[in-house]
Design a protein around this motif. Structure first.
Motif, mmCIF file in Angstrom:
data_model
loop_
_atom_site.group_PDB
_atom_site.id
_atom_site.type_symbol
_atom_site.label_atom_id
_atom_site.label_comp_id
_atom_site.label_asym_id
_atom_site.label_seq_id
_atom_site.Cartn_x
_atom_site.Cartn_y
_atom_site.Cartn_z
ATOM 1 N N THR A 120 0.837 -1.195 0.000
ATOM 2 C CA THR A 120 0.000 0.000 0.000
ATOM 3 C C THR A 120 0.877 1.252 0.000
ATOM 4 O O THR A 120 2.002 1.256 0.504
ATOM 5 C CB THR A 120 -0.921 0.023 1.233
ATOM 6 O OG1 THR A 120 -0.118 -0.099 2.420
ATOM 7 C CG2 THR A 120 -1.926 -1.115 1.196
ATOM 8 N N GLN A 121 0.347 2.292 -0.603
ATOM 9 C CA GLN A 121 1.027 3.592 -0.712
ATOM 10 C C GLN A 121 2.243 3.545 -1.631
ATOM 11 O O GLN A 121 3.040 4.479 -1.651
ATOM 12 C CB GLN A 121 1.479 4.095 0.680
ATOM 13 C CG GLN A 121 0.420 4.067 1.757
ATOM 14 C CD GLN A 121 -0.672 5.097 1.552
ATOM 15 O OE1 GLN A 121 -0.503 6.040 0.793
ATOM 16 N NE2 GLN A 121 -1.811 4.915 2.208
ATOM 17 N N LYS B 283 3.756 3.036 -5.655
ATOM 18 C CA LYS B 283 3.353 3.133 -7.057
ATOM 19 C C LYS B 283 3.624 1.833 -7.801
ATOM 20 O O LYS B 283 4.612 1.147 -7.533
ATOM 21 C CB LYS B 283 4.114 4.270 -7.751
ATOM 22 C CG LYS B 283 3.697 5.664 -7.333
ATOM 23 C CD LYS B 283 4.475 6.698 -8.134
ATOM 24 C CE LYS B 283 4.100 8.119 -7.731
ATOM 25 N NZ LYS B 283 4.862 9.121 -8.523
ATOM 26 N N GLN C 157 -10.429 -1.378 -10.409
ATOM 27 C CA GLN C 157 -10.779 -1.431 -8.998
ATOM 28 C C GLN C 157 -10.289 -2.745 -8.421
ATOM 29 O O GLN C 157 -10.128 -3.734 -9.142
ATOM 30 C CB GLN C 157 -12.289 -1.277 -8.795
ATOM 31 C CG GLN C 157 -13.105 -2.472 -9.242
ATOM 32 C CD GLN C 157 -14.588 -2.289 -8.956
ATOM 33 O OE1 GLN C 157 -15.315 -1.758 -9.799
ATOM 34 N NE2 GLN C 157 -15.028 -2.710 -7.788
ATOM 35 N N GLU D 244 -9.247 1.465 -1.866
ATOM 36 C CA GLU D 244 -9.177 2.727 -2.601
ATOM 37 C C GLU D 244 -7.936 2.718 -3.492
ATOM 38 O O GLU D 244 -6.806 2.612 -3.013
ATOM 39 C CB GLU D 244 -9.116 3.902 -1.621
ATOM 40 C CG GLU D 244 -9.133 5.251 -2.320
ATOM 41 C CD GLU D 244 -9.116 6.409 -1.337
ATOM 42 O OE1 GLU D 244 -8.886 7.557 -1.792
ATOM 43 O OE2 GLU D 244 -9.316 6.177 -0.128
ATOM 44 N N ILE E 116 -5.687 4.673 -6.287
ATOM 45 C CA ILE E 116 -5.358 5.994 -6.832
ATOM 46 C C ILE E 116 -4.931 5.847 -8.297
ATOM 47 O O ILE E 116 -4.295 4.867 -8.675
ATOM 48 C CB ILE E 116 -4.223 6.650 -6.017
ATOM 49 C CG1 ILE E 116 -4.553 6.631 -4.520
ATOM 50 C CG2 ILE E 116 -3.961 8.077 -6.494
ATOM 51 C CD1 ILE E 116 -5.809 7.368 -4.152
ATOM 52 N N ASN E 117 -5.272 6.839 -9.122
ATOM 53 C CA ASN E 117 -4.938 6.837 -10.560
ATOM 54 C C ASN E 117 -5.439 5.549 -11.223
ATOM 55 O O ASN E 117 -4.680 4.806 -11.849
ATOM 56 C CB ASN E 117 -3.428 6.974 -10.768
ATOM 57 C CG ASN E 117 -2.881 8.281 -10.223
ATOM 58 O OD1 ASN E 117 -3.551 9.315 -10.288
ATOM 59 N ND2 ASN E 117 -1.685 8.249 -9.664
ATOM 60 N N ASN E 118 -6.737 5.305 -11.071
ATOM 61 C CA ASN E 118 -7.325 4.029 -11.504
ATOM 62 C C ASN E 118 -8.062 4.116 -12.835
ATOM 63 O O ASN E 118 -8.881 3.255 -13.137
ATOM 64 C CB ASN E 118 -8.270 3.503 -10.426
ATOM 65 C CG ASN E 118 -9.496 4.385 -10.258
ATOM 66 O OD1 ASN E 118 -9.440 5.596 -10.474
ATOM 67 N ND2 ASN E 118 -10.604 3.794 -9.859
ATOM 68 N N ASN F 114 0.804 5.096 -12.847
ATOM 69 C CA ASN F 114 1.120 5.475 -11.465
ATOM 70 C C ASN F 114 0.000 5.072 -10.515
ATOM 71 O O ASN F 114 -0.470 5.871 -9.708
ATOM 72 C CB ASN F 114 1.358 6.990 -11.373
ATOM 73 C CG ASN F 114 2.582 7.427 -12.158
ATOM 74 O OD1 ASN F 114 3.703 7.080 -11.811
ATOM 75 N ND2 ASN F 114 2.367 8.174 -13.235
ATOM 76 N N MET F 115 -0.389 3.811 -10.604
ATOM 77 C CA MET F 115 -1.438 3.328 -9.714
ATOM 78 C C MET F 115 -0.883 3.153 -8.305
ATOM 79 O O MET F 115 0.314 2.943 -8.105
ATOM 80 C CB MET F 115 -1.993 1.999 -10.210
ATOM 81 C CG MET F 115 -2.757 2.078 -11.506
ATOM 82 S SD MET F 115 -3.414 0.466 -11.992
ATOM 83 C CE MET F 115 -4.820 0.338 -10.904
ATOM 84 N N SER F 116 -1.779 3.189 -7.341
ATOM 85 C CA SER F 116 -1.390 2.968 -5.953
ATOM 86 C C SER F 116 -2.628 2.561 -5.165
ATOM 87 O O SER F 116 -3.722 3.090 -5.404
ATOM 88 C CB SER F 116 -0.779 4.243 -5.363
ATOM 89 O OG SER F 116 -0.475 4.058 -3.995
ATOM 90 N N LYS G 213 -4.328 2.921 -1.853
ATOM 91 C CA LYS G 213 -4.219 3.786 -0.682
ATOM 92 C C LYS G 213 -4.583 3.038 0.590
ATOM 93 O O LYS G 213 -3.906 3.154 1.613
ATOM 94 C CB LYS G 213 -5.124 5.003 -0.859
ATOM 95 C CG LYS G 213 -4.987 6.031 0.250
ATOM 96 C CD LYS G 213 -5.840 7.258 -0.041
ATOM 97 C CE LYS G 213 -5.676 8.302 1.072
ATOM 98 N NZ LYS G 213 -6.513 9.502 0.803
#
Length: 689
Positions: free
Chosen positions: A323-324, A326, A350, A373, A375-377, A396-398, A400
């Motif tokens: 998590t957190q 990239k 997702q 959650e 990010i950049n999805n 740059n998915m992540s 969260k």
């Protein structure tokens, strides 16, 4: 060479597709021709893709193939032949990591040749029977294109039949018009009692009847051809979908070092051709006087299946995600060039649980419950003209945060599997209705701390190695035979270390003794069952770590610091104490071998023969060299500086074998105290190793 001489003659009468399929790109017909004598002098039949212990022999044959190609190349005067042979030898070198695959390919080529020469039908050969549709793959792209060519010819025949019907109808209309005119003239003559055209009228009437009959025959033929073409399209598309599943399965297996051809262009071409055939057949059905609802419905279902089966994860996300952090992934659509222009196609990603993955059907909806959650999805589907690919790249998915499921018993968070679901709505040119398409990634494990990485990777390795094709996500066996585990460990070791040298039978036997905690048994472990708990939940006897943690530590150390030593055969590797004492007991003092430590994670130790206090011999083990030790001083220099060891087992002077790894002068101090060698700290003897 007798077999090749016969095949060379037979090839003149075979279809080009048959010859192309017989000799695959990685072992083309030129290699078969130039090495004919040598090939037929070797023994190929006893090789099997399941026998990992044959990797050494296979590598030896591969090296001979490369050497023979280079020798023949140097003998050639023709520059074209010379360059072609040198190119072949370079290509063959790519199989050093999987020599057994190439050797089995040669075996299967010879079998197919014998089948052709005996007049038998050549059946598909199952090279590595781990894929869901390996027999489809064995047919090769040439066979696939042949199927599509057959379909295209069917469509052309239907179009020709339609044109014949149209032309016949026009001629029939003309004949009827002339007949009606003749009938009017004839009635007037009959009134006058004179009918000289009676015979001509009868001929015209018979001709019209014959044309009507011919028209009915053509109409029936057209309907029959439509049904046949639809049946062929159904079968061809089923093979395509099966090939796509095979590609996805091979991609999954590549995690443990299985060979994987990531090229999707042949499948993309196949998809585009079938889409074109579907459209043409739909047009032909619509041009029938009364279109068949049955045929139209079947074509619609095939179209829907094709559109929804051609979204793939081209570049998988990392299967252990912190998590957190990239990460990136790429999704590819094989019908991208057929997407209707206008509004951009936006893919959304997702994260879903194993339970949600199971509930997804081909037409399933996106799960409503959000378990994480991301990010950049989102990413736009874009076409690249140079590569002819249509992809959406998430750069740059992540993750969260993540919502964990309730765990059962001793289940750890690193055993919980998730997946990324990619979905969008797409419209294909020529289709009025948009289609919802989706695909899930390979299973991923989400961690929150780097210390969880090793256990998470164990979950992924077990899932990849022992899952079945077309399984319910993400079901995997709890126990597996040791032979499968052994094959997995060997492939993973070779892949991770990037070496052509495999684990030998002694290494494999010690690993079995280790995981089963049976150090005094040398029986056949092949059919004994290994559990997931033995692999990575239960700690090894007398140790604070699991089997996987220990094995992974050895791979990491070898990959970063010992790869050349291992590849050169200087490291014996995995060996138990009983075997160690057996092979060293009659050796002169100073004889040593390098073995992986079994007392700590990521260590290599030197076992050597030394003089005992009573004038006999004893086996000593120097304290293991760890990653930290080898970062300070390389293994070669350390071996050079220990004067107590002189010959590497069985009897080679150490300077002859290790000299090329010496980097500088000795900077370690050894002192003698009576009859004892006082070693620096990193060379302390430790009898527990």
């Amino acid at each position: 060479m007798a077999q090749w001489a016969q095949m060379n003659e037979l090839c003149r009468y075979l279809r080009t597709e048959t010859v192309t399929d017989l000799y695959p790109p990685h072992f083309p017909i030129e290699a078969r021709c130039f090495l004919a004598n040598w090939i037929e002098e070797q023994s190929w039949e006893d090789f099997s893709p399941d026998h990992v212990e044959q990797e050494g022999r296979a590598l030896s044959l591969l090296n001979q193939i490369i050497s023979c190609l280079q020798t023949v190349a140097h003998q050639k005067v023709n520059v074209v032949d010379k360059m072609r042979l040198m190119h072949l030898s370079v290509n063959m070198s790519a199989f050093r990591a999987t020599p057994l695959q190439l050797v089995v390919t040669v075996r299967d080529i010879l079998r197919k040749e014998r089948a052709l020469l005996s007049g038998q039908a050549v059946s598909p050969i199952h090279h590595f029977p781990s894929s869901p549709s390996r027999e489809v793959v064995a047919q090769g792209p040439a066979s696939s294109m042949q199927d599509v060519d057959h379909l295209v010819l069917k469509v052309l025949e239907i179009q020709d039949c339609r044109q014949q019907i149209h032309q016949l109808q026009e001629e029939l209309n003309w004949e009827r018009q002339n007949f009606e005119s003749t009938q009017g003239s004839r009635q007037q003559n009959q009134t006058n009692g004179f009918d000289p055209q009676l015979t001509e009228v009868q001929k015209r009437q018979h001709h019209i009847q014959q044309m009507e009959f011919n028209g009915q025959v053509l109409v029936k033929k057209r309907v029959q051809l439509l049904h046949e073409a639809l049946h062929s399209l159904d079968q061809c598309q089923a093979r395509l979908v099966s090939r796509i599943k095979t590609w996805m399965w091979d991609q999954h297996q590549s995690t443990i070092g299985h060979p994987f051809d990531e090229n999707l262009l042949p499948l993309q071409t196949w998809c585009e051709q079938l889409l074109g055939v579907n459209g043409k057949l739909r047009q032909e059905v619509m041009l029938v006087g009364e279109p068949s609802p049955e045929l139209l419905e079947k074509l619609s279902l095939l179209l829907q299946s094709l559109i929804q089966s051609t979204l793939l994860v081209d570049k998988q996300p990392p299967q252990v995600i912190k998590t957190q952090s990239k990460f990136s992934t790429t999704v590819r659509y094989l019908l991208g060039e057929k997407v209707a222009s206008g509004k951009p196609v936006l893919l959304k990603a997702q994260i879903i649980t194993e339970t949600q993955a199971r509930s997804l059907g081909q037409l399933g909806n996106v799960p409503s419950e959000n378990v994480g959650e991301v990010i950049n999805n989102t990413a736009i589907l874009e076409h690249n003209t140079s590569t002819k690919s249509t992809c959406a790249t998430f750069r740059n998915m992540s993750i969260k945060k993540i919502k964990r499921a309730d765990r059962k018993g001793s289940e750890s968070v690193t055993e919980e599997k998730f997946a990324l679901l990619f979905s969008t709505e797409i419209t294909i040119t020529g289709c009025d209705t948009p289609f919802r398409i989706q695909i899930i990634s390979l299973p991923v494990v989400v961690i929150v701390h780097g210390s969880q990485d090793n256990s998470a990777m164990a979950t992924i390795i077990w899932d990849c190695a022992f899952s079945e094709p077309d399984r319910i996500p993400f079901v995997v066996a709890e126990r597996v035979p040791w032979r499968k585990m052994c094959l997995t460990l060997n492939r993973k070791f070779m892949s991770e270390v990037q070496t052509q040298r495999s684990l030998n039978v002694y290494n494999q036997n010690f690993l079995a003794q280790k995981i089963f905690d049976q150090p005094d048994i040398s029986e056949d472990f092949n059919n004994m069952l290994v559990s997931w708990a033995q692999f990575n939940k239960e700690v090894l006897q007398g140790r604070p770590f699991t089997f996987w943690q220990w094995f992974d530590g050895v791979m990491e150390l070898t990959k970063k610091h010992l790869k050349p030593y291992w590849s050169d055969g200087l490291i014996f590797g995995f060996i138990g104490k009983q075997h160690l004492h057996l092979i060293l007991k009659d050796r002169p003092n100073g004889t040593f071998l390098l073995r992986f430590s079994d007392s700590e994670i990521g260590g290599i130790t030197i076992a050597y023969v030394a003089a005992s206090e009573n004038g006999g011999q004893k086996i000593q083990n120097i304290r293991p060299f760890t990653k930290r030790d080898l970062e300070i001083r390389c293994l070669g220099d350390s071996i050079r500086d220990i004067e107590l060891i002189t010959h590497v087992w069985p009897d080679m002077p150490k300077n002859d074998r290790f000299k090329k790894y010496y980097t500088g002068k000795s900077n370690l101090i050894f002192e003698w105290a009576g009859t004892q060698l006082r070693l620096p700290h990193c060379f302390k003897c430790d009898t527990s190793q």
